[in-house]
Design an enzyme around this catalytic site. Structure first.
Site, PDB file in Angstrom:
ATOM      1  N   SER A 190      -0.621   5.779 -43.257  1.00  0.00           N
ATOM      2  CA  SER A 190      -0.322   6.111 -44.656  1.00  0.00           C
ATOM      3  C   SER A 190       1.131   6.519 -44.822  1.00  0.00           C
ATOM      4  O   SER A 190       1.843   6.815 -43.859  1.00  0.00           O
ATOM      5  CB  SER A 190      -1.223   7.252 -45.120  1.00  0.00           C
ATOM      6  OG  SER A 190      -0.986   8.407 -44.340  1.00  0.00           O
ATOM      7  N   ARG A 191       1.556   6.518 -46.076  1.00  0.00           N
ATOM      8  CA  ARG A 191       2.824   7.142 -46.427  1.00  0.00           C
ATOM      9  C   ARG A 191       2.560   8.606 -46.753  1.00  0.00           C
ATOM     10  O   ARG A 191       1.418   9.040 -46.873  1.00  0.00           O
ATOM     11  CB  ARG A 191       3.457   6.423 -47.616  1.00  0.00           C
ATOM     12  CG  ARG A 191       3.851   4.973 -47.306  1.00  0.00           C
ATOM     13  CD  ARG A 191       4.730   4.401 -48.392  1.00  0.00           C
ATOM     14  NE  ARG A 191       5.059   3.017 -48.151  1.00  0.00           N
ATOM     15  CZ  ARG A 191       6.048   2.598 -47.365  1.00  0.00           C
ATOM     16  NH1 ARG A 191       6.789   3.479 -46.716  1.00  0.00           N
ATOM     17  NH2 ARG A 191       6.296   1.308 -47.215  1.00  0.00           N
ATOM     18  N   THR A 199       3.409   8.447 -41.230  1.00  0.00           N
ATOM     19  CA  THR A 199       3.721   7.558 -40.109  1.00  0.00           C
ATOM     20  C   THR A 199       4.366   6.262 -40.594  1.00  0.00           C
ATOM     21  O   THR A 199       5.311   5.757 -39.973  1.00  0.00           O
ATOM     22  CB  THR A 199       2.446   7.252 -39.304  1.00  0.00           C
ATOM     23  OG1 THR A 199       1.971   8.462 -38.725  1.00  0.00           O
ATOM     24  CG2 THR A 199       2.716   6.247 -38.201  1.00  0.00           C
ATOM     25  N   ASP A 252      -5.957  17.242 -51.365  1.00  0.00           N
ATOM     26  CA  ASP A 252      -6.439  16.503 -50.195  1.00  0.00           C
ATOM     27  C   ASP A 252      -7.760  17.113 -49.733  1.00  0.00           C
ATOM     28  O   ASP A 252      -7.853  17.657 -48.633  1.00  0.00           O
ATOM     29  CB  ASP A 252      -5.386  16.578 -49.078  1.00  0.00           C
ATOM     30  CG  ASP A 252      -5.321  15.297 -48.273  1.00  0.00           C
ATOM     31  OD1 ASP A 252      -6.051  14.349 -48.608  1.00  0.00           O
ATOM     32  OD2 ASP A 252      -4.544  15.244 -47.306  1.00  0.00           O
ATOM     33  N   SER A 260     -11.798   8.713 -46.615  1.00  0.00           N
ATOM     34  CA  SER A 260     -10.560   7.936 -46.607  1.00  0.00           C
ATOM     35  C   SER A 260     -10.264   7.391 -45.216  1.00  0.00           C
ATOM     36  O   SER A 260     -10.038   6.192 -45.019  1.00  0.00           O
ATOM     37  CB  SER A 260      -9.400   8.818 -47.087  1.00  0.00           C
ATOM     38  OG  SER A 260      -8.159   8.194 -46.885  1.00  0.00           O
TER      39      SER A 260
END
Length: 492
Positions: A190-191, A199, A252, A260
């Site tokens: 993911s960003r 990453t 989150d 997710s």
């Protein structure tokens, strides 16, 4: 009501129509209502926005998602999708059934929910959580929508960290170690959502990260591994849309994190997955008890999906490595692969990689593959396959030109380096959008300092962002230094 539909150049993520206020009043439409648009055999649904200036009476502005319907059209009011009622139930803390979650996921995928409705779903999950049954249903539903990758070999291994620890850039190192052992690891990442770099943001310093499923397959066939951006691969696309809704408020929720992560891993064809669960003050999971509960949920949901899950509960009370921000983290990765770099980054990478190698039955150890240079060679091979420079060196990776080193004004012991505040400090400097922005840490928890020793260096690509970061530092104190004697008394 009959109107003339024309495409209007306004970027929206949902199928949106612009009605002049006169026509909206006659139709009885309000902002965020839905209208059904009919043009011959073609029918579409649009979410209403009202204007007095952008379209004249008698015209209907349609955005790109429904721009195939233009010309003379018939519009009528349409009802909200059933999923809107399910979202209301979640806001009322009522557990959703599988078919209700399926409806929500389906409508998110088809962009039938407004930003407000999607935000309400995210808020309901954040406020009330997800039961284990809801997590399983949500994960299954997200896997079923979107592309999946099938492989003609086993095992297919993967790794994910739930995040929250600044600088925790172990993934490129783990992938390189595992792929060097001949084990297949197609890693989608993911960003950044709340951190200074995801990453994918860090890997983008070295090479391209946006690839199609077929391109990923070619890279993995050639090298055994990859580190690509999951948003471009279209694995579990609903998850990416939910993340966009979470980002503005930095939400989150744990149940959504599990759905997710595992939906992406299942879609990528993984058979064995290691989950890094850092816990500690300032991490996403603050207590060992909560980390163990989350590990149990990950394991049960993963088993339900037919995957073998190993959860590594790790210490996360301070950043990993020294660099925080894409370029600075990329330098730590390259140095670690080259036999140097931060010791904590190297040791954590070896630990996680070894779990995957054991699951795959590999003969070589992670420490051997890193120590002999095999992992570094594999990393450079992957970078080359992803259109980067395989001969890149740390000296090629330069942070932003505007910098300032901050020093301690007292002697003592570093008692805490706050993950959240360090991440936010780097973001104020411009990370992750500005790859060269970030923070370089000169000290770690339990280091002894004398008056005037450096604490950290701020880097920015723009002078005003360096000033913003400096102001944030002054107001928040991400690094705590206490008098040595006071620390000894407290410990005693």
């Amino acid at each position: 009501m009959r109107l003339t539909a024309r495409e209007i150049d306004i970027g929206t993520r949902t199928p949106t129509v612009l009605l002049n206020s006169t026509d909206a009043s006659e139709l009885g439409a309000h902002p965020l209502d839905r209208v059904r648009i009919r043009h011959g055999p073609d029918v579409a649904t649009g979410i209403v926005e009202i204007t007095d200036e952008l379209v004249d009476p008698g015209l209907l502005g349609v955005t790109r998602q429904i721009s195939h319907i233009t010309g003379e059209v018939e519009i009528t009011l349409a009802s909200k999708p059933d999923s809107a009622a399910h979202i209301t139930k979640k806001l009322d803390d009522v557990e959703l059934e599988r078919e209700e979650i399926d409806a929500v996921v389906r409508d998110i995928n088809r962009d039938l929910l407004s930003d407000v409705e999607l935000g309400a779903f995210v808020s309901g999950v954040y406020a009330h959580g997800l039961s284990r049954a809801e997590i399983m249903s949500l994960t299954d539903s997200m896997v079923e929508i979107g592309e999946t990758m099938q492989w003609d070999r086993e095992p297919i291994v993967d790794k994910h960290s739930i995040g929250g620890v600044a600088g925790n850039r172990v993934t490129p190192i783990v992938v390189s170690i595992v792929a060097a052992a001949g084990v297949t690891i197609p890693k989608s990442s993911s960003r950044a959502v709340t951190s200074a770099a995801g990453t994918a943001d860090t890997m983008e310093v070295f090479c391209d990260v946006s690839f199609s499923v077929s391109e990923v397959r070619e890279i993995v066939t050639e090298t055994n591994g990859c580190v690509v951006w999951g948003g471009a691969v279209n694995l579990s696309p609903v998850d990416d849309k939910i993340i966009r809704a979470e980002t503005p408020l930095s939400l989150d929720p744990p149940g959504q994190v599990i759905a997710s992560v595992l939906s992406k891993k299942k879609s990528a064809g993984a058979t064995h997955v290691v989950i890094d669960l850092p816990y500690g003050e300032g991490a996403k999971v603050e207590s060992l008890h909560d980390a163990r509960e989350m590990a149990e949920d990950f394991t049960r949901v993963g088993t339900n999906l037919g995957m073998e899950i190993d959860c590594a509960i790790t210490r996360g009370e301070q950043p990993i490595g020294r660099g925080i921000g894409p370029v600075l983290e990329a330098r730590d990765v390259l140095d670690a692969l080259d036999g140097d770099g931060p010791a904590d980054l190297r040791s954590k990478s070896v630990r996680l990689a070894q779990i995957l190698l054991d699951a795959a039955g590999a003969e070589e150890t992670a420490a051997e593959l890193l120590g002999t240079g095999a992992a570094e060679a594999k990393f450079r091979e992957i970078v080359g396959a992803q259109n980067g420079d395989p001969d890149v060196s740390s000296e090629d990776l330069t942070p932003g030109p505007y910098e300032e080193t901050i020093h301690t004004d007292r002697g003592g012991v570093v008692t805490h380096v706050d993950n959240k505040l360090v991440n936010e400090l780097a973001r104020r400097a411009g990370a992750p959008k500005d790859h060269g922005a970030g923070v370089y840490l000169h000290c770690r928890t339990r280091d002894e300092l004398t008056d005037g020793d450096p604490l950290l260096t701020l880097y920015a690509e723009k002078r005003d962002k360096l000033e913003q970061a400096r102001t944030f530092w002054t107001a928040n104190s991400p690094i705590r230094v206490h008098d040595s004697e006071a620390v000894l008394i407290e410990q005693w």
